[in-house]
Structure formats: structure tokens, C-alpha cells
Design a protein around this motif. Structure first.
Motif, mmCIF file in Angstrom:
data_model
loop_
_atom_site.group_PDB
_atom_site.id
_atom_site.type_symbol
_atom_site.label_atom_id
_atom_site.label_comp_id
_atom_site.label_asym_id
_atom_site.label_seq_id
_atom_site.Cartn_x
_atom_site.Cartn_y
_atom_site.Cartn_z
ATOM 1 N N VAL A 264 0.836 -1.201 0.000
ATOM 2 C CA VAL A 264 0.000 0.000 0.000
ATOM 3 C C VAL A 264 0.875 1.257 0.000
ATOM 4 C CG1 VAL A 264 -1.827 1.228 1.211
ATOM 5 C CG2 VAL A 264 -1.883 -1.259 1.085
ATOM 6 N N ALA A 265 1.749 1.402 0.988
ATOM 7 C CA ALA A 265 2.874 2.349 0.929
ATOM 8 C C ALA A 265 2.497 3.821 0.842
ATOM 9 C CB ALA A 265 3.797 1.994 -0.247
ATOM 10 N N ARG A 266 1.261 4.174 1.151
ATOM 11 C CA ARG A 266 0.848 5.569 1.065
ATOM 12 C C ARG A 266 -0.011 5.947 2.266
ATOM 13 N NH1 ARG A 266 1.673 3.825 -3.926
ATOM 14 N NH2 ARG A 266 2.186 5.284 -5.626
ATOM 15 N N ARG A 267 0.310 7.079 2.874
ATOM 16 C CA ARG A 267 -0.475 7.607 3.987
ATOM 17 C C ARG A 267 -1.951 7.717 3.609
ATOM 18 N NH1 ARG A 267 0.274 11.998 8.185
ATOM 19 N NH2 ARG A 267 2.478 11.434 8.055
ATOM 20 N N SER A 268 -2.227 8.155 2.389
ATOM 21 C CA SER A 268 -3.605 8.380 1.958
ATOM 22 C C SER A 268 -4.394 7.088 1.801
ATOM 23 C CB SER A 268 -3.625 9.150 0.629
ATOM 24 O OG SER A 268 -2.909 8.447 -0.379
ATOM 25 N N ARG A 269 -3.722 5.933 1.911
ATOM 26 C CA ARG A 269 -4.417 4.655 1.757
ATOM 27 C C ARG A 269 -4.355 3.812 3.030
ATOM 28 N NH1 ARG A 269 -3.201 1.257 -2.927
ATOM 29 N NH2 ARG A 269 -5.435 0.899 -2.948
ATOM 30 N N TYR A 270 -3.807 4.387 4.107
ATOM 31 C CA TYR A 270 -3.798 3.704 5.405
ATOM 32 C C TYR A 270 -4.949 4.254 6.251
ATOM 33 C CZ TYR A 270 0.748 1.358 5.070
ATOM 34 O OH TYR A 270 1.773 0.528 4.737
ATOM 35 N N GLU A 271 -5.781 3.389 6.772
ATOM 36 C CA GLU A 271 -6.889 3.855 7.605
ATOM 37 C C GLU A 271 -6.401 4.573 8.850
ATOM 38 O OE1 GLU A 271 -10.725 1.134 6.724
ATOM 39 O OE2 GLU A 271 -9.233 0.193 8.043
#
Length: 323
Positions: A264-271
Motif C-alpha cells: 500500500v505504501a501511502r499515507r492516503s491509503r492507510y486507515e
């Protein structure tokens, strides 16, 4: 020598202890290629990892290599606190991640090999401490990662591939390759083999960004592991494309070379950082569809047996029971 152990940040463990493995994830990462998407908060990353554990994952690979905001000291704390095995990578990414790091991208093959070997044998260094005369080391790396561009391999990337292949041949450690959009898989596999790395030591990350089951079966026949880590990217392709590709690869005889991860590797995709769909999507939403397509035996290979085999060192030392 016989296969013995998987090297985690808390010590070497027997392959059968891992459980379900997420073969490719990131708890910490900062890169100029993803401004605003930094993963740099220990509490948020711990919370996201806890959600992954709650979804049934017993081991994850922290795939952030040298120079991209790694914090192995924090990864060790998260591993210990949550009771989850974490295998951390050493190595380097593709050159475009390092526009302001000539100190890294100018290293020779021998210098890169020395750096990789030190993290595999002596221990990992937090990136913020990398320029210290004697930096603290936090656990040991369990695999080596390298990366290339889209149908391109720079001189630095070629040196990194040669270094990774040589170190893998020497120590028996597994290797992960970042393939941009799944390109140049055969070519990189050949480069690693020419450096001495057995093809069955290599995981080809993002091979599903080119969801071509015929190609995947060719690579599996060479012994390489196939990294499926592209679910929940509906802007590029629906999950059904990946499910169908996996089903065809399994039906074609490649079931013992499949791996599953999220990358995933992205802040915008981590809950935990306020985004979505989160790390657990792979196991709560995607994996049930895969199970319906390839059955329980296929899922057991995909999530447990294959990754534990790939992560096992060929010449690992005696299993260290100190945790």
C-alpha cells in the motif's frame, strides 16, 4: 547446506512459525516520489499493523530499503508489541527515489554489497542514523531488495542487482525485485542469475501490474516467485483482473510460486493515517474472492507455504531462540 530459518527483526525463526504471510508491505516510508504520502508516525503504523494482524496475518515483510525513511528500531517495537513476525529488507530501490543521494547512487557494486551484507549479518540501521560513525543496529535484515524503472535499468540499478545477486549467492538470503509496471522480469531474473543468485531465491514484486498469466507461468517455470500485490487499485484495473490471472496461473501449474501482499505504501491509503482502504483490505475483501477461485489448497500455498519457502535462508545459522 539445508534450509533452516527465516530471519526476522527479533531473531531467526523456523519457517513453520510464520503463519499467513504478507510478502510485501510498508510500515515506514518517505520518498520524494510520493510527497504528502509519508509513512512516518510510529503510533499510526502500529495501529495499521494491528489491523493487519486482526485480519489473520502472522508475518509481514517490511519492504522499505535503504534511504527511504526506514525505522527498524520502531519496526522491532511494533513486532514485539503485536506478536507479529516482521522480515525487514535491506537493499535499495530504483534510482528515481534518490534524486539527492549521490553518496548512495555513486556506490560501486562492492560497496553496495558490503552495505547489504552488513545489514543481513550485523543489523539494520535507522535511516536517520546512517551517517553516524558507528550507528546503532536494530535486528537484522532478512532479505535484499532492488528496483528498476519501466523497461529500463540504470547503471546504479545494475550495480545494485549485481550486488544483491552476489550477496544472495554468498549467504543464501532471498531477494525481492521491484518491477515498474511488471516490466523486464525475464531480464532482471537473468541479471541476478548471472550474479550467482538462484532464480528460486527471487520474488518478482508487482508482476501483477502486467496481469499476463502466460508470462507469469514462464517466470514460474524458471523458479521465480510471483508477487501479487496490486489489489484495490481500481483506477488501473478491477480486482477481478487479478483474481482471473491468479486462477489461470494456478490452473497452469504455477501454484507453488505465488505470493500475496498489499504494497500500500501511502499515507492516503492507510486507515490509521486517515485514508482508505487500509492494509487489511487484501485479506478481508480480496482474499475471499481468490479463495472462491483457487480453493483452500491454493490459498494455503499463496499465503503460507510459498512465502515461508521463499523467505527461508539456504545457509542460515542455527535458529536463534532469543526473542
Amino acid at each position: 547446506m539445508t534450509d533452516r530459518a527465516v530471519r526476522t527483526v527479533l531473531g531467526d525463526v523456523a519457517p513453520g512459525e510464520l503463519g499467513v504471510v504478507n510478502y510485501h508491505e510498508h510500515l515506514f516510508q518517505t520518498t520524494p516520489l510520493l510527497p504528502g504520502d509519508e509513512l512516518d508516525d510510529e503510533e499510526h503504523s502500529r495501529a495499521e499493523a494491528a489491523d493487519l494482524v486482526a485480519a489473520g496475518v502472522g508475518c509481514l515483510v517490511e519492504a522499505t530499503p535503504i534511504g527511504l525513511g526506514r525505522v527498524p528500531s520502531a519496526v522491532r517495537r511494533i513486532s514485539r508489541d503485536l506478536g507479529v513476525h516482521v522480515v525487514h529488507t535491506t537493499g535499495v530501490h530504483r534510482e528515481s527515489h534518490y534524486p539527492a543521494r549521490p553518496d548512495l547512487t555513486a556506490k560501486s557494486t562492492a560497496q553496495l554489497a558490503q552495505a547489504f551484507r552488513a545489514e543481513l549479518v550485523d543489523g539494520l540501521v535507522d535511516d536517520r542514523d546512517a551517517h553516524d560513525a558507528e550507528p546503532a543496529r536494530h535486528g537484522r535484515a532478512g532479505l535484499v531488495k532492488v528496483g528498476i524503472g519501466y523497461w529500463s535499468v540504470s547503471a546504479f540499478e545494475r550495480r545494485a542487482i549485481e550486488a544483491a545477486g552476489g550477496v544472495s549467492a554468498e549467504l543464501g538470503a532471498p531477494v525481492m525485485v521491484h518491477l515498474e509496471h511488471g516490466s523486464a522480469a525475464h531480464e532482471v531474473l537473468t541479471m541476478l542469475a548471472e550474479a550467482g543468485c538462484p532464480e528460486d531465491r527471487v520474488a518478482l514484486a508487482h508482476i501483477d501490474r502486467n496481469p499476463d498469466p502466460g508470462l507469469h507461468l514462464e517466470l514460474a517455470a524458471r523458479g521465480a516467485y510471483l508477487g501479487y500485490d496490486g489489489c484495490a487499485r481500481h483506477k488501473s484495473w478491477p480486482d477481478s483482473v487479478l483474481v482471473d490471472c491468479l486462477e489461470k496461473v494456478v490452473a497452469g501449474g504455477g501454484e507453488d510460486r505465488t505470493l500475496l501482499g498489499g504494497d500500500v505504501a501511502r499515507r492516503s491509503r492507510y486507515e490509521s493515517y486517515g485514508g482508505m482502504p487500509g492494509l487489511a483490505y487484501t485479506y478481508r475483501r480480496f482474499l475471499p474472492r481468490v479463495r472462491a477461485a483457487i480453493g483452500e489448497q491454493g490459498v494455503a500455498l499463496l499465503t503460507t507455504k510459498n512465502p515461508s519457502r521463499w523467505l527461508t535462508w539456504r545457509t542460515a545459522p542455527e535458529i536463534d531462540q532469543k526473542r
